[in-house]
Write a protein that holds these residues in place. Structure first.
Motif, short mmCIF file in Angstrom:
data_model
loop_
_atom_site.label_atom_id
_atom_site.label_comp_id
_atom_site.label_asym_id
_atom_site.label_seq_id
_atom_site.Cartn_x
_atom_site.Cartn_y
_atom_site.Cartn_z
N TYR A 294 -23.20 5.81 32.09
CA TYR A 294 -22.21 4.72 32.10
C TYR A 294 -22.66 3.53 31.26
O TYR A 294 -21.85 2.85 30.63
CB TYR A 294 -22.00 4.30 33.56
N TYR A 295 -23.97 3.26 31.29
CA TYR A 295 -24.49 2.05 30.64
C TYR A 295 -25.31 2.38 29.39
O TYR A 295 -25.99 3.40 29.34
CB TYR A 295 -25.46 1.32 31.58
N ASP A 296 -25.31 1.44 28.44
CA ASP A 296 -26.32 1.44 27.39
C ASP A 296 -27.68 1.19 28.03
O ASP A 296 -27.75 0.45 29.02
CB ASP A 296 -26.08 0.27 26.42
N SER A 297 -28.73 1.78 27.45
CA SER A 297 -30.06 1.43 27.95
C SER A 297 -31.03 1.52 26.78
O SER A 297 -30.66 1.98 25.70
CB SER A 297 -30.49 2.35 29.09
N HIS A 298 -32.26 1.10 27.01
CA HIS A 298 -33.25 1.16 25.93
C HIS A 298 -33.68 2.61 25.68
O HIS A 298 -34.27 2.91 24.67
CB HIS A 298 -34.46 0.28 26.27
N GLN A 299 -33.39 3.50 26.64
CA GLN A 299 -33.70 4.93 26.45
C GLN A 299 -32.41 5.73 26.41
O GLN A 299 -32.20 6.65 27.19
CB GLN A 299 -34.56 5.48 27.61
N GLY A 300 -31.49 5.38 25.56
CA GLY A 300 -30.22 6.13 25.49
C GLY A 300 -29.22 5.57 26.48
O GLY A 300 -28.96 4.37 26.50
N ARG A 301 -28.67 6.43 27.36
CA ARG A 301 -27.69 5.99 28.33
C ARG A 301 -28.28 6.01 29.73
O ARG A 301 -29.23 6.75 30.00
CB ARG A 301 -26.45 6.90 28.31
N GLU A 302 -27.71 5.19 30.63
CA GLU A 302 -28.17 5.16 32.03
C GLU A 302 -26.96 5.38 32.94
O GLU A 302 -25.87 4.85 32.69
CB GLU A 302 -28.82 3.80 32.33
N ASP A 303 -27.18 6.14 34.01
CA ASP A 303 -26.11 6.36 34.99
C ASP A 303 -25.84 5.06 35.73
O ASP A 303 -26.67 4.15 35.77
CB ASP A 303 -26.54 7.40 36.03
N ALA A 304 -24.68 4.99 36.36
CA ALA A 304 -24.36 3.86 37.25
C ALA A 304 -24.23 4.39 38.67
O ALA A 304 -23.62 5.44 38.89
CB ALA A 304 -23.04 3.23 36.84
N LEU A 305 -24.80 3.66 39.63
CA LEU A 305 -24.49 3.92 41.03
C LEU A 305 -23.16 3.25 41.30
O LEU A 305 -22.96 2.09 40.91
CB LEU A 305 -25.52 3.26 41.95
N VAL A 306 -22.26 3.95 41.96
CA VAL A 306 -21.00 3.34 42.38
C VAL A 306 -21.17 2.99 43.86
O VAL A 306 -21.59 3.83 44.66
CB VAL A 306 -19.81 4.30 42.19
N MET A 307 -20.89 1.74 44.18
CA MET A 307 -21.03 1.29 45.57
C MET A 307 -19.70 0.71 46.05
O MET A 307 -18.90 0.21 45.25
CB MET A 307 -22.15 0.24 45.68
N ALA A 308 -19.49 0.80 47.34
CA ALA A 308 -18.21 0.32 47.89
C ALA A 308 -18.44 -0.31 49.26
O ALA A 308 -19.37 0.06 49.98
CB ALA A 308 -17.22 1.46 48.01
N ARG A 309 -17.58 -1.26 49.56
CA ARG A 309 -17.58 -1.86 50.90
C ARG A 309 -16.13 -1.91 51.39
O ARG A 309 -15.25 -2.37 50.65
CB ARG A 309 -18.18 -3.27 50.84
N SER A 310 -15.94 -1.45 52.59
CA SER A 310 -14.58 -1.47 53.15
C SER A 310 -14.30 -2.84 53.74
O SER A 310 -15.15 -3.43 54.40
CB SER A 310 -14.47 -0.40 54.23
N LEU A 311 -13.09 -3.32 53.51
CA LEU A 311 -12.68 -4.59 54.12
C LEU A 311 -11.74 -4.34 55.28
O LEU A 311 -11.38 -5.28 55.98
CB LEU A 311 -11.96 -5.46 53.09
N SER A 312 -11.34 -3.08 55.46
CA SER A 312 -10.33 -2.82 56.48
C SER A 312 -10.96 -2.59 57.85
O SER A 312 -10.29 -2.72 58.85
CB SER A 312 -9.47 -1.62 56.09
N THR A 313 -12.29 -2.30 57.91
CA THR A 313 -12.94 -2.03 59.19
C THR A 313 -12.77 -3.21 60.13
O THR A 313 -12.36 -3.05 61.28
CB THR A 313 -14.45 -1.78 58.99
N ASN A 314 -13.07 -4.40 59.59
CA ASN A 314 -12.97 -5.59 60.45
C ASN A 314 -11.55 -5.76 60.97
O ASN A 314 -11.34 -6.10 62.12
CB ASN A 314 -13.37 -6.85 59.66
N MET A 315 -10.60 -5.49 60.07
CA MET A 315 -9.21 -5.66 60.46
C MET A 315 -8.84 -4.68 61.58
O MET A 315 -8.21 -5.05 62.56
CB MET A 315 -8.32 -5.43 59.23
N SER A 316 -9.32 -3.38 61.47
CA SER A 316 -8.96 -2.44 62.54
C SER A 316 -9.69 -2.80 63.82
O SER A 316 -9.16 -2.61 64.91
CB SER A 316 -9.24 -1.00 62.11
N ASP A 317 -10.91 -3.38 63.71
CA ASP A 317 -11.60 -3.85 64.92
C ASP A 317 -10.75 -4.92 65.60
O ASP A 317 -10.55 -4.92 66.80
CB ASP A 317 -12.96 -4.47 64.56
N VAL A 318 -10.25 -5.85 64.78
CA VAL A 318 -9.45 -6.95 65.32
C VAL A 318 -8.21 -6.38 66.01
O VAL A 318 -7.84 -6.77 67.10
CB VAL A 318 -9.03 -7.92 64.18
N MET A 319 -7.59 -5.36 65.35
CA MET A 319 -6.33 -4.84 65.87
C MET A 319 -6.55 -4.04 67.15
O MET A 319 -5.65 -3.94 67.97
CB MET A 319 -5.66 -3.99 64.80
#
Ligand SMILES: CC(C)(COP(=O)(O)OP(=O)(O)OC[C@H]1O[C@@H](n2cnc3c(N)ncnc32)[C@H](O)[C@@H]1OP(=O)(O)O)[C@@H](O)C(=O)NCCC(=O)NCCS
Length: 164
Positions: free
Chosen positions: A137-162
């Motif tokens: 995904y990324y340029d790097s000094h050694q060719g290309r570098e992978d990217a970690l894809v990370m995610a955070r849910s915002l709906s958990t808190n809402m379902s807790d509230v509900m």
């Protein structure tokens, strides 16, 4: 007003095109493969959430986030070197999370280099989980570098509230 008179005040403010030259200088100081000033201008013109981090009147960092239908995508997050390791990135991240929630995003995504353990740890400690990998995904000094894809849910808190 702060109860401690010598404590500087942290705030967030929108980034406008006139701020880009300074933002670009900070970007080049902090990334080996920096965004051009034109990318920042495009993000502002596209209406992305582009926030400056201010310590009193000094710009010490910035965050860029795209909001889609019900998803947000953090595209850039940076705290300038002299102000790192003081918790400011964590506060900036929480500010972006709040803004994403205010726009009714259910999930926030981001990409990060595995070779950037500071950033990976910041995101993990802020509730982001690794959900995948983007190959070369990324340029790097050694060719290309992978990217970690990370995610955070915002709906958990809402379902807790509900549930209550
Ligand atoms: C990554 C970056 C945003 C962290 O900013 P920061 O203001 O120093 O981070 P914080 O002080 O808020 O630290 C929050 C957490 O990040 C992690 N972290 C920050 N600096 C770290 C370091 N030098 N070593 C290990 N972990 C670190 C820790 O988990 C820390 O939690 P802790 O203070 O409880 O240990 C900053 O180093 C930066 O802007 N780097 C250049 C640009 C960049 O890489 N951006 C991320 C692109 S995805």
């Amino acid at each position: 007003m702060s109860s401690n008179p010598i404590q500087a005040e942290l705030s967030f403010a929108p980034m406008h095109v006139r701020h880009v030259p300074l933002i670009g200088t900070i970007e080049r100081r902090n990334y080996d493969f920096a965004w051009s000033d034109g990318i920042f201008r495009d993000c502002i013109k596209a209406g992305y959430i582009c926030q400056r981090v201010l310590l009193d009147d000094d710009v010490i960092g910035y965050g860029i986030m795209q909001i889609g239908a019900d998803e947000a995508h953090i595209l850039n997050l940076c705290i300038d070197q002299p102000w790192q390791r003081q918790g400011f990135a964590r506060l900036l991240l929480e500010h972006l999370v709040q803004q994403a929630g205010a726009h009714r995003a259910q999930m926030i995504f981001l990409e990060v280099r595995p070779s950037n353990p500071r950033a990976v740890e910041l995101y993990q400690r802020s509730g982001f989980n690794e959900i995948g990998l983007r190959k070369a995904y990324y340029d790097s000094h050694q060719g290309r570098e992978d990217a970690l894809v990370m995610a955070r849910s915002l709906s958990t808190n809402m379902s807790d509230v509900m549930r209550h």
